[in-house]
Design a protein around this motif. Structure first.
Motif, PDB file in Angstrom:
ATOM      1  N   ALA A  76       0.901  -1.103  -0.470  1.00 55.42           N
ATOM      2  CA  ALA A  76       0.105  -0.035   0.098  1.00 55.42           C
ATOM      3  C   ALA A  76       0.784   1.232   0.022  1.00 55.42           C
ATOM      4  O   ALA A  76       1.821   1.209   0.542  1.00 55.42           O
ATOM      5  N   THR A  77       0.341   2.646  -0.291  1.00 53.91           N
ATOM      6  CA  THR A  77       1.002   2.934  -0.862  1.00 53.91           C
ATOM      7  C   THR A  77       0.339   4.433  -0.198  1.00 53.91           C
ATOM      8  O   THR A  77      -1.141   4.293   0.091  1.00 53.91           O
ATOM      9  N   LEU A  78       1.516   5.827   0.712  1.00 50.44           N
ATOM     10  CA  LEU A  78       0.309   7.004   0.910  1.00 50.44           C
ATOM     11  C   LEU A  78       1.365   8.319   0.107  1.00 50.44           C
ATOM     12  O   LEU A  78       2.043   8.132  -0.494  1.00 50.44           O
ATOM     13  N   ASN A  79       0.176   8.936  -1.041  1.00 49.05           N
ATOM     14  CA  ASN A  79       0.742   9.773  -1.342  1.00 49.05           C
ATOM     15  C   ASN A  79       0.573  11.193  -1.498  1.00 49.05           C
ATOM     16  O   ASN A  79      -0.697  11.514  -0.697  1.00 49.05           O
ATOM     17  N   VAL A  80       1.194  11.828  -0.953  1.00 52.16           N
ATOM     18  CA  VAL A  80       1.108  13.652  -0.334  1.00 52.16           C
ATOM     19  C   VAL A  80       1.670  14.271  -1.859  1.00 52.16           C
ATOM     20  O   VAL A  80       2.199  14.119  -2.541  1.00 52.16           O
ATOM     21  N   THR A  81       0.418  15.297  -2.752  1.00 53.94           N
ATOM     22  CA  THR A  81       0.644  16.319  -3.381  1.00 53.94           C
ATOM     23  C   THR A  81       0.295  17.567  -2.880  1.00 53.94           C
ATOM     24  O   THR A  81      -0.469  17.786  -1.817  1.00 53.94           O
ATOM     25  N   GLY A  82       0.905  18.029  -2.800  1.00 53.25           N
ATOM     26  CA  GLY A  82       1.091  19.564  -2.745  1.00 53.25           C
ATOM     27  C   GLY A  82       1.043  20.929  -2.989  1.00 53.25           C
ATOM     28  O   GLY A  82       2.097  20.543  -4.624  1.00 53.25           O
ATOM     29  N   LEU A  83       0.314  22.033  -3.944  1.00 54.99           N
ATOM     30  CA  LEU A  83       0.060  22.695  -4.450  1.00 54.99           C
ATOM     31  C   LEU A  83       0.329  24.017  -3.481  1.00 54.99           C
ATOM     32  O   LEU A  83      -0.047  24.620  -2.659  1.00 54.99           O
ATOM     33  N   TYR A  84       1.049  25.204  -4.611  1.00 57.67           N
ATOM     34  CA  TYR A  84       1.193  26.203  -3.376  1.00 57.67           C
ATOM     35  C   TYR A  84       0.723  27.370  -5.281  1.00 57.67           C
ATOM     36  O   TYR A  84       1.631  26.794  -6.418  1.00 57.67           O
ATOM     37  N   PHE A  90       5.365  19.889  -4.700  1.00 63.20           N
ATOM     38  CA  PHE A  90       5.798  18.927  -4.451  1.00 63.20           C
ATOM     39  C   PHE A  90       4.835  17.460  -4.686  1.00 63.20           C
ATOM     40  O   PHE A  90       3.512  17.963  -4.509  1.00 63.20           O
ATOM     41  N   VAL A  91       5.180  16.178  -4.991  1.00 58.79           N
ATOM     42  CA  VAL A  91       4.409  15.193  -4.456  1.00 58.79           C
ATOM     43  C   VAL A  91       5.454  13.687  -3.544  1.00 58.79           C
ATOM     44  O   VAL A  91       6.597  13.305  -4.164  1.00 58.79           O
ATOM     45  N   HIS A  92       4.639  13.274  -3.481  1.00 60.62           N
ATOM     46  CA  HIS A  92       5.938  12.512  -1.955  1.00 60.62           C
ATOM     47  C   HIS A  92       5.088  10.701  -2.362  1.00 60.62           C
ATOM     48  O   HIS A  92       3.347  10.693  -1.838  1.00 60.62           O
ATOM     49  N   SER A 136       1.459  27.966   3.003  1.00 61.22           N
ATOM     50  CA  SER A 136       0.584  27.470   2.834  1.00 61.22           C
ATOM     51  C   SER A 136       0.091  26.528   1.247  1.00 61.22           C
ATOM     52  O   SER A 136       0.064  27.009   0.497  1.00 61.22           O
ATOM     53  N   TYR A 137       0.592  24.903   1.826  1.00 61.17           N
ATOM     54  CA  TYR A 137       0.435  24.150   0.946  1.00 61.17           C
ATOM     55  C   TYR A 137      -1.386  24.236   0.066  1.00 61.17           C
ATOM     56  O   TYR A 137      -1.907  23.253   1.797  1.00 61.17           O
ATOM     57  N   ASP A 138      -1.671  23.898  -0.570  1.00 62.80           N
ATOM     58  CA  ASP A 138      -2.634  23.023  -0.374  1.00 62.80           C
ATOM     59  C   ASP A 138      -2.787  21.487  -0.628  1.00 62.80           C
ATOM     60  O   ASP A 138      -2.168  21.589  -1.799  1.00 62.80           O
ATOM     61  N   SER A 139      -2.924  20.569   0.045  1.00 61.95           N
ATOM     62  CA  SER A 139      -2.408  19.359  -0.214  1.00 61.95           C
ATOM     63  C   SER A 139      -3.744  18.168   0.151  1.00 61.95           C
ATOM     64  O   SER A 139      -4.444  18.216   1.062  1.00 61.95           O
ATOM     65  N   ILE A 140      -2.954  16.817  -0.940  1.00 64.74           N
ATOM     66  CA  ILE A 140      -3.858  15.936  -0.984  1.00 64.74           C
ATOM     67  C   ILE A 140      -3.472  14.823  -0.713  1.00 64.74           C
ATOM     68  O   ILE A 140      -1.836  14.475  -0.603  1.00 64.74           O
ATOM     69  N   PHE A 141      -3.886  13.855   0.692  1.00 66.62           N
ATOM     70  CA  PHE A 141      -3.421  13.042   0.851  1.00 66.62           C
ATOM     71  C   PHE A 141      -3.619  11.353   0.437  1.00 66.62           C
ATOM     72  O   PHE A 141      -5.165  11.425   1.078  1.00 66.62           O
ATOM     73  N   GLN A 142      -3.539  11.007  -0.204  1.00 62.55           N
ATOM     74  CA  GLN A 142      -4.625   9.682  -0.824  1.00 62.55           C
ATOM     75  C   GLN A 142      -3.427   8.466  -0.070  1.00 62.55           C
ATOM     76  O   GLN A 142      -2.562   8.335  -0.425  1.00 62.55           O
TER      77      GLN A 142
END
Length: 165
Positions: A76-84, A90-92, A136-142
């Motif tokens: 399983a993976t956790l993907n973190v995407t940040g938008l500025y 960034f994407v981790h 302040s990044y808009d972020s999504i954690f999936q």
């Protein structure tokens, strides 16, 4: 006399609730995050990170908890995407089992039920690290289970603040 006792009870309740810090009654267990649109089988009901804001170049302690109805599989993976400012900053992508589950003494597959994980993540400074500011990044954690197609288990979105000393 009855009014006196009602008033006394009321004043006692006020004094009792004022004796606790406001954080004791915090209603935002997701620390400003919200569930993404749609339905997800493994719901994250608590999320927090410290320090807040995160500090570039230091470790971040993150806690998530909730209820799952689908097994979290090995891989399983956790993907973190940040938008500025509307652009991807960034994407981790990380192995959820290794970075979250195993550091808490469990192993994947993780059966459905209550879960709570705390982990430390490094906040690596980017090459063009800004100075003396907080962004302040808009972020999504999936969180995804492996497969074709991948199964999205959980999703949170919200602001992620990073201080650049």
């Amino acid at each position: 006399m009855r009014q006196f006792f009602v008033l006394l009870i009321f004043l006692t309740l006020i004094a009792y609730t004022k004796s606790f810090p406001s954080s004791t009654f915090r209603r935002d267990s997701l620390s400003g995050y919200t569930q993404c649109e749609g339905t997800f089988p493994n719901e994250i009901t608590t999320a927090s990170y410290e320090p807040n804001p995160a500090i570039s170049g230091e470790n971040l302690t993150v806690t998530i908890a909730g209820m799952s109805t689908v097994t979290v599989q090995e891989g399983a993976t956790l993907n973190v995407t940040g938008l500025y400012q509307g652009k991807q900053a960034f994407v981790h992508n990380m192995d959820f089992c290794k970075v979250w589950v195993e550091v808490n003494g469990d192993r994947c597959p993780v059966s459905p039920g209550y879960f709570e994980y705390t982990t430390q993540l490094p906040i690596r400074p980017p090459p063009d690290d800004p100075k003396n500011t907080t962004i302040s990044y808009d972020s999504i954690f999936q969180i995804y289970n492996p497969g074709d197609p991948k199964t999205e288990l959980s999703c949170l979105k919200g602001k992620f603040d990073v201080s650049y000393p």
